[in-house]
Scaffold this motif. Structure first.
Motif, PDB file in Angstrom:
ATOM      1  N   GLU A 192       4.519  -8.110   4.988  1.00 42.87           N
ATOM      2  CA  GLU A 192       3.159  -7.548   4.939  1.00 42.87           C
ATOM      3  C   GLU A 192       2.362  -7.956   6.184  1.00 42.87           C
ATOM      4  O   GLU A 192       2.535  -9.044   6.716  1.00 42.87           O
ATOM      5  N   ASP A 227      -0.580  -2.949   2.919  1.00 39.45           N
ATOM      6  CA  ASP A 227      -1.670  -3.235   1.979  1.00 39.45           C
ATOM      7  C   ASP A 227      -2.868  -2.438   2.462  1.00 39.45           C
ATOM      8  O   ASP A 227      -3.339  -2.631   3.596  1.00 39.45           O
ATOM      9  N   HIS A 230      -5.812  -4.036   4.326  1.00 39.68           N
ATOM     10  CA  HIS A 230      -5.573  -4.901   5.487  1.00 39.68           C
ATOM     11  C   HIS A 230      -5.732  -4.205   6.828  1.00 39.68           C
ATOM     12  O   HIS A 230      -4.962  -4.440   7.750  1.00 39.68           O
ATOM     13  N   ASP A 254       0.785  -2.212  -1.052  1.00 42.36           N
ATOM     14  CA  ASP A 254      -0.096  -3.019  -1.880  1.00 42.36           C
ATOM     15  C   ASP A 254      -1.365  -2.168  -1.980  1.00 42.36           C
ATOM     16  O   ASP A 254      -2.192  -2.163  -1.071  1.00 42.36           O
ATOM     17  N   ASP A 310      -2.088  -4.537  -5.466  1.00 46.04           N
ATOM     18  CA  ASP A 310      -2.421  -5.933  -5.145  1.00 46.04           C
ATOM     19  C   ASP A 310      -3.927  -6.040  -5.320  1.00 46.04           C
ATOM     20  O   ASP A 310      -4.677  -5.709  -4.404  1.00 46.04           O
TER      21      ASP A 310
HETATM   22 MN    MN Z   1      -1.336  -7.656  -0.318  1.00 46.48          MN
END
Ligand code: MN
Ligand code: RM4
Length: 412
Positions: A192, A227, A230, A254, A310
């Motif tokens: 990730e 993700d 992010h 995520d 997530d």
């Molecule tokens: Mn994550």
């Protein structure tokens, strides 16, 4: 394979609606165990009555989400937050409730030794400790049947000159090779990225390019995790999705929502249009399914994508928060499946800018809730999972039963 060969809306028989239903039936969304524990900001963590006190109770709560939505059959663990004495027992508990253990997430961010880095640390002793943590995670994978090891690093620096940026990459590459070597042949590693935080000046895996370069150096069973929280504001995430799919290196999502930074809010809450745009690219590439270890013939080196959440639920109830997130992902997927891809391609090829845009927006503006209700009813589920869960009394029951002990929280 071309889009036309793999897209479920252009090659399978039946009406677009029937084809969408068939594809939706195959969808699987993985849940994070930590979504069921208490979480919060650095200012305050609020407790909720009935919050799980151990990994068994977290798995029980995750199974509720699957029971009412029918599309969340796996729960992802975080080590050491989900440490138990007997992982066979945890996997059996999951199986009893109709779910399985999904990814195992390593934790490189809560040990004093990792203050200046984990897999990138200048001290070989700390790097070896971080690698050894992954050996422990692989043992958990073997005991639970998990096939995916997820790494997210907090590593980075806060001040220019604090450490050598290039040497940190070299140390990372070396550590990752050692972790990769720990995996069995039917396991994959997923890496990730996150553009900042907790480090502020430099981050060692800040973007998809860095993650991809490390994965390419590792081997076929190393993939990138995207993700959605992010990225810098305004980042075109669906473009990254396209690029990673082209390379066969999109391992997992995520999913979550952000307004400001890594907010970890419910998927599809802040920007449902973005989620639709992402799922449009997924559907176009034929990447919706099969994608997970529980699918027959799953190949760790293959193009399968794990659609994971997530998230943290700080002020809302956790199980309903997960149900809403799952149904939001389903809605975005259903809309993406309804895009008239033949009309879209014709408009694109004709240079019809607004016509092509309209085709996409027509699908986005479709109310797919009746379609999803039909999907659930056809599988014997209540058409309204949120209402059915609320009516079940589970929250009241667990609040009465889970008395004593320590509630699980972020970091436990
Ligand atoms: Mn994550
Ligand atoms: C990180 C990253 C990881 C998650 C931890 C809790 O920011 O998103 O995926 O495991 O948070």
């Amino acid at each position: 394979m071309t889009t036309a060969e793999t897209s479920p809306t252009s090659s399978t028989p039946g009406t677009p609606r029937e084809r969408a239903l068939a594809a939706l039936r195959q969808q699987a969304i993985e849940l994070p165990s930590w979504a069921f524990g208490n979480s919060g900001t650095r200012f305050k963590v609020f407790g909720t009555p009935g919050t799980p006190r151990d990994p068994f109770e977290k798995v029980s709560d995750a199974a509720q989400v699957h029971q009412y939505t029918g599309v969340a059959p796996r729960v992802s663990l975080h080590i050491p937050w989900d440490l138990v004495d007997d992982y066979g027992k945890l996997a059996a508990h999951a199986a009893d409730l109709g779910v399985t253990i999904g990814m195992v997430n390593a934790n490189l961010f809560q040990d004093d030794d990792y203050k200046l880095g984990s897999l990138t640390h200048a001290d070989p002793r700390v790097r070896a400790k971080a690698v050894a943590h992954h050996a422990e995670c692989v043992e958990v994978m073997r005991a639970t049947g998990s096939k995916e090891l997820k790494l997210w690093l907090p590593d980075g620096t806060n001040y220019p000159g604090q450490d050598d940026l290039r040497e940190r990459q070299d140390r990372l590459a070396d550590s990752l090779h050692q972790v990769y070597a720990l995996l069995d042949d039917d396991m994959r590693l997923v890496l990730e990225y996150k553009f900042f935080e907790p480090a502020f000046y430099s981050t060692d895996v800040p973007d998809w390019g860095t993650s991809l370069l490390h994965c390419l150096a590792l081997g076929d069973r190393a993939k990138v995790v995207l993700d959605t929280g992010h990225h810098a504001p305004g980042t075109n995430i669906e473009f990254i999705v396209v690029q990673l799919l082209r390379a066969g290196r999109l391992g997992a999502f995520d999913f979550n929502s952000r307004f400001y930074a890594d907010d970890d809010l419910m998927a599809g809450a802040a920007d449902p249009f973005q989620l639709f745009r992402i799922m449009h690219e997924i559907v176009g590439a034929g990447a919706l399914a099969p994608g997970t270890p529980s699918d027959p013939g799953w190949d760790p080196a293959g193009p399968g994508v794990n659609f994971m959440l997530d998230q943290c639920h700080n002020v809302e109830d956790k199980i309903p928060g997960q149900i809403r997130s799952v149904t939001n992902v389903q809605q975005a997927t259903a809309k993406a499946l309804l895009v008239d891809r033949d009309a879209l391609r014709a408009a694109q090829r004709a240079g019809d800018v607004l016509g092509a845009h309209d085709v996409l927006m027509d699908a986005y503006h479709t109310d797919v809730r009746p379609l999803l209700a039909e999907l659930r009813e056809s599988s014997g589920l209540d058409p309204d999972p949120m209402a059915a869960f609320k009516a079940s009394g589970y929250l009241q029951r667990t609040a009465g039963e889970r008395i004593g002990g320590t509630q699980a929280g972020w970091g436990a």
